[in-house]
Design a protein around this motif. Structure first.
Motif, mmCIF file in Angstrom:
data_model
loop_
_atom_site.group_PDB
_atom_site.id
_atom_site.type_symbol
_atom_site.label_atom_id
_atom_site.label_comp_id
_atom_site.label_asym_id
_atom_site.label_seq_id
_atom_site.Cartn_x
_atom_site.Cartn_y
_atom_site.Cartn_z
ATOM 1 N N UNK A 1 0.839 -1.197 0.000
ATOM 2 C CA UNK A 1 0.000 0.000 0.000
ATOM 3 C C UNK A 1 0.873 1.245 0.000
ATOM 4 N N UNK B 1 0.256 5.314 1.203
ATOM 5 C CA UNK B 1 -0.621 6.266 1.872
ATOM 6 C C UNK B 1 0.011 7.653 1.804
ATOM 7 N N UNK C 1 -2.897 0.388 -3.993
ATOM 8 C CA UNK C 1 -2.677 -0.980 -3.529
ATOM 9 C C UNK C 1 -2.190 -1.815 -4.706
ATOM 10 N N UNK D 1 3.759 7.161 2.751
ATOM 11 C CA UNK D 1 4.064 5.973 3.542
ATOM 12 C C UNK D 1 3.886 4.725 2.706
ATOM 13 N N UNK E 1 1.538 -5.587 3.517
ATOM 14 C CA UNK E 1 0.655 -6.529 4.205
ATOM 15 C C UNK E 1 1.400 -7.854 4.253
ATOM 16 N N UNK F 1 0.002 -13.020 8.569
ATOM 17 C CA UNK F 1 -1.138 -12.768 9.456
ATOM 18 C C UNK F 1 -1.913 -11.518 9.045
ATOM 19 N N UNK F 2 -1.687 -11.072 7.803
ATOM 20 C CA UNK F 2 -2.439 -9.939 7.243
ATOM 21 C C UNK F 2 -2.253 -8.632 7.997
ATOM 22 N N UNK F 3 -1.164 -8.492 8.726
ATOM 23 C CA UNK F 3 -0.887 -7.236 9.404
ATOM 24 C C UNK F 3 -0.086 -6.318 8.495
ATOM 25 N N UNK F 4 -0.351 -5.015 8.621
ATOM 26 C CA UNK F 4 0.390 -4.033 7.851
ATOM 27 C C UNK F 4 1.657 -3.615 8.588
ATOM 28 N N UNK G 1 4.517 -0.659 8.319
ATOM 29 C CA UNK G 1 4.742 0.625 7.671
ATOM 30 C C UNK G 1 6.221 0.990 7.626
ATOM 31 N N UNK G 2 6.621 1.613 6.536
ATOM 32 C CA UNK G 2 7.913 2.280 6.502
ATOM 33 C C UNK G 2 7.817 3.595 7.251
#
Lengths: 111, 109
Positions: B33, B35, B48, B87, B91, B94-97, B99-100
């Motif tokens: 992703x 942002x 995405x 940003x 993903x 466990x489908x967690x994001x 982030x940089x």
């Protein structure tokens, strides 16, 4: 009206105090998250919940707790605030693709 | 370990094109992703990518190469309002994001 709301928007507290940050959403999403953002570190996941009965720790959960009161409400508590918990806190919801929708943020200062 | 790298700061001129790179190493990959976050505001979704290639959406495009662990965000016809942090987030398992730290873009006249 905003889809994801957070209260309070700004908070100053003292070391050792207990505080609660609240988040509500009208998007109808099951998944909700709490992040903190610090300069140069990006967003870091504190806790997440995939439904009302499912609560999971993120990468930095120490010193925090959460409560998922309903599908629409997810609150974050600092049991005994310390200065290094000073940060910008975001609540978010997500759809099944994990597109995250963020609240406006709570700016917390711990003295 | 898990790591997402992007430049800390970039500057560009109004009307120009800028490319913001992101490289990642994560345990599991289920999409990337981008942002946008204006100072003091919440991040908002831009794009995405889950398959290799270029996704175009107006002035913004995002590219993904899964074999190289690499993505970029391309912003065309830059406007002053594009000054913001961008940003990159992966993903992962466990489908967690994850982030940089974000790239702070300054657009000047």
């Amino acid at each position: 009206d905003a889809d994801v709301t957070q209260t309070p928007r700004n908070r100053i507290t003292k070391t050792g105090k207990r505080i609660m940050l609240e988040c509500s959403q009208t998007k109808g999403h099951d998944r909700m998250y709490w992040y903190r953002q610090d300069p140069g570190l990006g967003l870091r996941l504190i806790y997440y919940s995939f439904d009302v009965k499912d609560i999971n720790k993120g990468e930095i959960s120490d010193g925090y707790s959460v409560s998922r009161q309903a599908q629409a409400k997810f609150s974050l508590s600092l049991e005994s605030a310390i200065p290094n918990q000073t940060a910008l806190y975001f609540c978010a919801t997500s759809d099944l693709l994990e597109t995250q929708y963020f609240g406006p943020g709570t700016r917390l200062l711990v003295l | 370990g898990q790591n997402i790298d992007q430049p800390t700061e970039m500057t560009a001129t109004e009307g120009a094109i800028v490319q913001i790179n992101c490289t990642y190493q994560t345990s599991g990959f289920n999409g990337l992703f981008w942002y946008q976050q204006h100072a003091g505001e919440a991040p908002t979704f831009l794009s995405y990518n889950v398959l290799d290639g270029l996704e175009e959406k107006g002035r913004f495009s995002s590219f993904l190469s899964r074999s190289k662990g690499y993505s970029y965000l391309l912003l065309k016809e830059l406007q002053m309002k594009d000054s913001a942090s961008y940003l990159c987030a992966v993903r992962g398992g466990y489908n967690k994001l994850i982030f940089g730290a974000g790239t702070r873009l300054a657009v000047h006249p």
